[in-house]
Design an enzyme around this catalytic site. Structure first.
Site, PDB file in Angstrom:
ATOM      1  CE1 TYR A   1      -3.585   2.702   0.827  1.00 48.16           C
ATOM      2  CE2 TYR A   1      -1.871   3.531   2.288  1.00 48.16           C
ATOM      3  CZ  TYR A   1      -3.071   3.710   1.624  1.00 48.16           C
ATOM      4  OH  TYR A   1      -3.747   4.894   1.721  1.00 48.16           O
TER       5      TYR A   1
ATOM      6  CG  ASP B   1      -1.484  -3.275  13.984  1.00 48.05           C
ATOM      7  OD1 ASP B   1      -2.029  -2.389  13.319  1.00 48.05           O
ATOM      8  OD2 ASP B   1      -1.133  -4.366  13.503  1.00 48.05           O
TER       9      ASP B   1
ATOM     10  CE  LYS C   1       3.732   0.877   8.982  1.00 48.58           C
ATOM     11  NZ  LYS C   1       2.559   0.593   8.131  1.00 48.58           N
TER      12      LYS C   1
ATOM     13  CB  CYS D   1     -13.643 -36.744  13.519  1.00 42.10           C
ATOM     14  SG  CYS D   1     -12.253 -36.282  14.569  1.00 42.10           S
TER      15      CYS D   1
ATOM     16  CB  CYS E   1     -12.333 -40.291  16.775  1.00 38.63           C
ATOM     17  SG  CYS E   1     -13.738 -39.149  16.614  1.00 38.63           S
TER      18      CYS E   1
ATOM     19  CB  CYS F   1     -12.680 -37.306  19.584  1.00 38.23           C
ATOM     20  SG  CYS F   1     -11.543 -36.499  18.434  1.00 38.23           S
TER      21      CYS F   1
END
Length: 704
Positions: free
Chosen positions: A51, A144, A341, A435, A438, A459
């Protein structure tokens, strides 16, 4: 702004063969589009460096062809226009300008030399030759987040507004009302009218907590703190929870009605602002000369990864009010301040594949596999894509060239796609049906962003959390079986599922670190006692998504038998009070998974049991329709609030969390809090512990 001596333009040195007017128009349009996505959506399309490079190109072209510069050129505006999320728009008492930016030490030194040259015209010999060595500069981190303006009248906050176009911005007063760092009333001495400028930001730890909370609830998560702040300020509804994750650091005064009320020297002004009740970043400090400023930049660049919040550079401001007045500024930024920066923490690379990871709550997260790239001192080969909604928003595919971002301890994330570089063989990203850990079915409820594994009890990715929930106080209430002990048991391979708890031996427990034989026996006794439970507690202990204690007890009361709940259709489950389609689908999907039914059978074989009986219609319960609130400690009986609530609910009472005019009675134990005087002010009946126990006994409820 950095001076440009050569341009990277499509026509290079052949401007005479190209239409500069048309190119300036196209470049302006492109930059405005980038600004919209950066400021208004929190989802930038390009890196900051890209930019800035294009903005510099536009500025150089406008300088060469001033007649072709557009009135709304990004080089003339502060940036960040109004969005639709604010209450309305307000004009700032003094403009909120942006800052000139530099990216190299040479440009930084050039900035100081230009100041010295400009001041010497006005001050002549009085400036002295040691300006560059001794000039006082106030340093502060370049946070930021989002710049906001707070306006106080007679010491009270009147409104808060976004920067907007620099002249006016959207009101966000209701959105920042719960930010703890922003005082509603000023302390000390202050001018009658005062604008405080500062940055609203989110610490990295708060971002992680926010994203965990948002992910668990199926909401959109945020790629970085700036996106999170921007997303919140674009919304219409106030969220005290979200606001609790935000922080505010002031960086100066915009307007004050009484001249001299606050000091003009910036270091003294920041001290005065702190005395008003604001938290000032301790990293704000006074420096002397260019060399100190350059050294501090290197110091912060080295330690930025260890900071609690994201910064993308440092801001340097001339401390002297006289110098600032002489230097002045443009319509876009002051000439006495600059943002130096850091090198970009965004890089471009190729997305070569996607893996799906299962989190502790069953949330399935797509993770991008990348061609390794060096970002902010670390080689990055993976980046989160959050969820399928985020993938759709980004429009990303396997094979795309993507911009990734890394900051602090936050996992690298895909920011955007470079569509111009998309290959012809790019492939769609598809959520798996089962999944990956599992093989249980994956559940995606309409309206939720997050897909989840339905194998909560089996799981392995969810194992520890499932067991901790199962043993918790409101569930099976296994006394002494805490989180650390469960971690040890799983890590040692002694338990794989909740039913394994009831097959532990004294020898296994006593062999664990810091576990004596007596303590081990106490755990076994607690597990044996926990086998005798209630259907409501057992249902809650299974950890079915969005099935809390109230819903579990309502299900138990409505059906009476576990098997009936397990076999119920979605429509039958929705007949239970407060069970909507989402919860009904969670229940149905959970019990449709064979693995989960197997674990339930194994728990029953291990001796876990409860009383089952034909349900009693809620209208037939003795206290049906009553609403109660519990406060304080029940000392005489030693009964917990959870148990008191359970017994009241079995009588048909709805137990609420706060007192209102609709409350029928308040149960007040010892050390009752603010709920007691509120109940008294509303003429709500108050039961002390003796009266409460008498009420339970009157209706045959056990008091143990």
């Amino acid at each position: 702004m950095k001076e440009i001596t050569s341009l990277s333009l499509p026509f290079d040195d052949e401007l005479e063969n190209t239409d500069p007017k048309k190119y300036i128009q196209e470049l302006t349009k492109k930059l405005k589009n980038w600004e919209y996505y950066y400021y208004e959506t929190g989802s930038p399309l390009v890196t900051d460096d890209e930019y800035d490079s294009e903005l510099n190109n536009l500025a150089a072209l406008e300088k060469q062809y001033p007649d072709y510069a557009l009135d709304d050129s990004p080089t003339k505006r502060v940036g960040g226009g109004s969005s639709a999320g604010g209450e309305s728009t307000v004009r700032h008492r003094a403009p909120m300008l942006s800052l000139d930016k530099v990216h190299t030490s040479k440009d930084f030194v050039d900035f100081f030399e230009r100041m010295a040259k400009s001041l010497k015209k006005d001050l002549a010999e009085s400036l002295g030759d040691d300006f560059l060595s001794n000039v006082e500069i106030l340093l502060e981190p370049k946070y930021d987040g989002a710049a906001i303006n707070l306006f106080y009248k007679s010491g009270r906050l009147q409104y808060a507004a976004k920067r907007g176009d620099g002249e006016s911005g959207d009101l966000i007063t209701h959105l920042i009302a719960d930010v703890s760092d922003i005082p509603q009333v000023l302390a000390g001495q202050f001018p009658d009218e005062l604008e405080i400028r500062g940055e609203l930001f989110m610490p990295l730890a708060c971002l992680a907590e926010a994203n965990n909370t948002l992910s668990d609830s199926g909401d959109r998560t945020y790629a970085n703190p700036r996106n999170a702040v921007g997303g919140y300020l674009a919304r219409k509804d106030r969220s005290p929870k979200f606001a609790s994750w935000l922080r505010f650091f002031p960086y100066g005064v915009g307007f004050q009605s009484d001249s001299g009320a606050l000091p003009a020297k910036l270091d003294e002004q920041m001290q005065a602002i702190e005395c008003l009740g604001f938290k000032v970043n301790p990293d704000v400090r006074l420096l002397h000369g260019v060399i100190q400023c350059v050294n501090k930049f290197q110091e912060y660049q080295d330690k930025r990864e260890s900071l609690a919040f994201e910064i993308d550079g440092l801001v340097y401001k001339v401390n002297s009010p006289r110098y600032r007045s002489l230097l002045g500024g443009t319509s876009k930024f002051p000439k006495w301040a600059v943002a130096y920066k850091f090198p970009a923490v965004e890089r471009v690379t190729e997305l070569i594949g996607v893996d799906f990871q299962v989190g502790r709550t069953g949330a399935i997260t797509p993770v991008a596999r990348l061609n390794p790239v060096h970002v902010a001192g670390v080689t990055v080969s993976n980046a989160t894509l959050h969820n399928m909604d985020e993938i759709d928003r980004l429009g990303v595919k396997v094979g795309d060239t993507v911009i990734i971002r890394r900051a602090g301890d936050v996992i690298p994330q895909v920011v955007s796609v470079v569509l111009d570089k998309r290959p012809t063989d790019a492939r769609d990203i598809v959520m798996p049906d089962h999944c990956p850990v599992c093989d249980s079915l994956v559940e995606k409820v309409d309206g939720e962003a997050v897909a989840r594994c339905t194998g909560g009890l089996v799981c392995s990715a969810q194992r520890k959390e499932a067991i901790k929930h199962f043993a918790s106080r409101k569930a099976m209430d296994v006394e002494g079986l805490g989180d650390k002990l469960i971690d040890q048991l799983v890590d040692a391979g002694l338990i794989d599922s909740v039913d394994d708890l009831f097959h532990l031996t004294l020898e296994q427990l006593a062999g664990l670190e810091r576990m004596a034989e007596k303590s081990a026996q106490n755990i076994l006794d607690a597990l044996d006692a926990a086998k005798n439970t209630t259907l409501g507690r057992f249902l809650y202990a299974l950890g079915i998504r969005e099935v809390g204690t109230v819903t579990a007890n309502q299900l138990a009361g409505h059906f009476g038998f576990l098997q009936r709940i397990m076999d119920a259709t979605v429509e039958q489950l929705m007949a239970v009070p407060d069970v909507g389609v989402v919860v009904a689908e969670h229940l149905h999907n959970f019990f449709a998974e064979p693995h989960n039914r197997t674990v339930i059978e194994q728990l029953q074989r291990a001796g876990v049991h409860w009383e089952e009986k034909e349900p009693v219609q809620s209208d037939d319960l003795p206290l049906s329709g009553k609403t109660a609130v519990i406060t304080g400690t029940l000392v005489t009986s030693g009964m917990s609030r959870d148990r008191a609530k359970e017994l009241l609910e079995q009588l048909g009472v709805k137990v609420a969390g706060s007192v209102s005019a609709k409350t029928d009675f308040l149960v007040a134990g010892e050390k009752a809090g603010s709920k007691l005087p509120k109940a008294q002010s509303l003429n709500v009946e108050v039961l002390d512990e003796a009266a409460f126990l008498a009420l339970l006994g009157e209706h045959g409820q056990p008091l143990e």
